[in-house]
Design a protein around this motif. Structure first.
Motif, PDB file in Angstrom:
ATOM      1  N   ASP A 166      36.426  58.002 -18.533  1.00 17.99           N
ATOM      2  CA  ASP A 166      35.460  57.154 -19.220  1.00 17.99           C
ATOM      3  C   ASP A 166      34.746  56.300 -18.179  1.00 17.99           C
ATOM      4  O   ASP A 166      35.309  55.326 -17.669  1.00 17.99           O
ATOM      5  N   PRO A 167      33.504  56.630 -17.827  1.00 19.21           N
ATOM      6  CA  PRO A 167      32.770  55.882 -16.803  1.00 19.21           C
ATOM      7  C   PRO A 167      32.594  54.398 -17.118  1.00 19.21           C
ATOM      8  O   PRO A 167      32.320  53.605 -16.213  1.00 19.21           O
ATOM      9  N   ASP A 168      32.738  54.002 -18.379  1.00 17.62           N
ATOM     10  CA  ASP A 168      32.666  52.580 -18.722  1.00 17.62           C
ATOM     11  C   ASP A 168      33.725  51.768 -17.984  1.00 17.62           C
ATOM     12  O   ASP A 168      33.588  50.552 -17.816  1.00 17.62           O
ATOM     13  N   LEU A 169      34.801  52.433 -17.568  1.00 14.92           N
ATOM     14  CA  LEU A 169      35.895  51.736 -16.905  1.00 14.92           C
ATOM     15  C   LEU A 169      35.690  51.627 -15.399  1.00 14.92           C
ATOM     16  O   LEU A 169      36.427  50.897 -14.723  1.00 14.92           O
ATOM     17  N   ALA A 170      34.712  52.345 -14.863  1.00 11.01           N
ATOM     18  CA  ALA A 170      34.464  52.314 -13.425  1.00 11.01           C
ATOM     19  C   ALA A 170      34.001  50.917 -13.005  1.00 11.01           C
ATOM     20  O   ALA A 170      33.180  50.289 -13.666  1.00 11.01           O
ATOM     21  N   GLY A 171      34.533  50.433 -11.908  1.00 12.96           N
ATOM     22  CA  GLY A 171      34.138  49.128 -11.388  1.00 12.96           C
ATOM     23  C   GLY A 171      34.941  47.968 -11.924  1.00 12.96           C
ATOM     24  O   GLY A 171      34.843  46.856 -11.400  1.00 12.96           O
ATOM     25  N   LEU A 172      35.728  48.193 -12.976  1.00 12.36           N
ATOM     26  CA  LEU A 172      36.575  47.117 -13.491  1.00 12.36           C
ATOM     27  C   LEU A 172      37.735  46.859 -12.538  1.00 12.36           C
ATOM     28  O   LEU A 172      38.253  47.776 -11.905  1.00 12.36           O
ATOM     29  N   THR A 173      38.153  45.618 -12.455  1.00 11.30           N
ATOM     30  CA  THR A 173      39.316  45.254 -11.660  1.00 11.30           C
ATOM     31  C   THR A 173      40.450  44.849 -12.595  1.00 11.30           C
ATOM     32  O   THR A 173      40.234  44.582 -13.785  1.00 11.30           O
ATOM     33  N   THR A 174      41.652  44.781 -12.050  1.00 11.35           N
ATOM     34  CA  THR A 174      42.780  44.336 -12.874  1.00 11.35           C
ATOM     35  C   THR A 174      42.559  42.919 -13.381  1.00 11.35           C
ATOM     36  O   THR A 174      42.987  42.586 -14.486  1.00 11.35           O
ATOM     37  N   ALA A 175      41.884  42.081 -12.601  1.00  9.15           N
ATOM     38  CA  ALA A 175      41.607  40.709 -13.052  1.00  9.15           C
ATOM     39  C   ALA A 175      40.676  40.705 -14.264  1.00  9.15           C
ATOM     40  O   ALA A 175      40.743  39.805 -15.108  1.00  9.15           O
ATOM     41  N   ASP A 176      39.801  41.706 -14.346  1.00  7.83           N
ATOM     42  CA  ASP A 176      38.878  41.794 -15.488  1.00  7.83           C
ATOM     43  C   ASP A 176      39.594  42.140 -16.782  1.00  7.83           C
ATOM     44  O   ASP A 176      39.127  41.767 -17.864  1.00  7.83           O
TER      45      ASP A 176
END
Length: 224
Positions: free
Chosen positions: A51-61
């Motif tokens: 799911d490309p929507d998850l790309a760039g997210l960090t654990t802090a997010d």
């Protein structure tokens, strides 16, 4: 990953859920939190290909706090009994459907997909999409891949309206679905499954299977 330590810490926290105990065991909490962070990071990294929507997210997010933010007056426990994350575009509190992973001992670890606390505006938009595009909704909620990982399918046991939503007829063929106040599927994992070498892959496969349903819900919502 020290998922065995994470489960053990959460079990001890459940038996000693006080601020005093947490203060005495702060290093234990930090070690357990690190194990959960590593797990979530690995799931994010692999699921971004699904799911490309998850790309760039960090654990802090995406990771939730352990401390209860809105504790009920009668609830004496200051901490949740689980650690987890909300994986969706915009981070854990974004007004979108997504995926939710929680680790909790005694077989209460959980993967959810959908939206479990939608706002009234989100509910209205999702209901309208189901009304306009019911055939596609039913196709996605009954998809074999989804049911392979979430055997109960879309949860219909949660809170729902006793009457048709405003603007919908009492004989609407999709009334049972339009009355829902939450739109999500979930499944539990045993402690043995959490500790098994393939746990991350199993979670990522569940996310991939649920993506069509999650996309349907998000397509109903305004772009963020």
């Amino acid at each position: 990953m020290e998922l065995d330590y994470l489960l053990d810490f959460l079990a001890r926290l459940a038996a000693n859920n006080t601020t005093a105990w947490m203060a005495e065991h702060r290093p234990d909490y930090q070690r357990a939190r690190a194990a959960c962070t590593q797990l979530v990071g690995e799931v994010l990294a692999q699921a971004a290909a699904t799911d490309p929507d998850l790309a760039g997210l960090t654990t802090a997010d995406v990771m939730f706090r352990l401390h209860k933010n809105d504790r009920a007056h009668r609830d004496p426990e200051p901490y949740k009994r689980r650690m987890g994350a909300g994986l969706k575009l915009g981070g854990r509190h974004a007004p979108r459907a997504g995926y939710f992973l929680a680790i909790q001992p005694e077989g209460r670890s959980w993967l959810g997909a959908g939206t479990f606390h939608p706002t009234p505006a989100m509910l209205a938009a999702i209901r309208q999409e189901i009304h306009y595009n019911g055939e596609e909704f039913h196709r996605r909620r009954q998809a074999p891949a989804l049911l392979e990982h979430f055997s109960a399918g879309l949860d219909t046991t949660g809170p729902q309206l006793t009457r048709p939503p405003r603007g919908y007829a009492a004989d609407d063929p999709d009334l049972a679905w339009l009355r829902l106040k939450t739109y999500g599927a979930g499944r539990f994992y045993s402690d043995a499954e959490v500790l098994a070498p393939g746990f991350v892959a199993q979670v990522v496969a569940g996310i991939a299977a649920a993506r069509p349903l999650v996309d349907f819900l998000n397509e109903a919502l305004p772009s963020t």
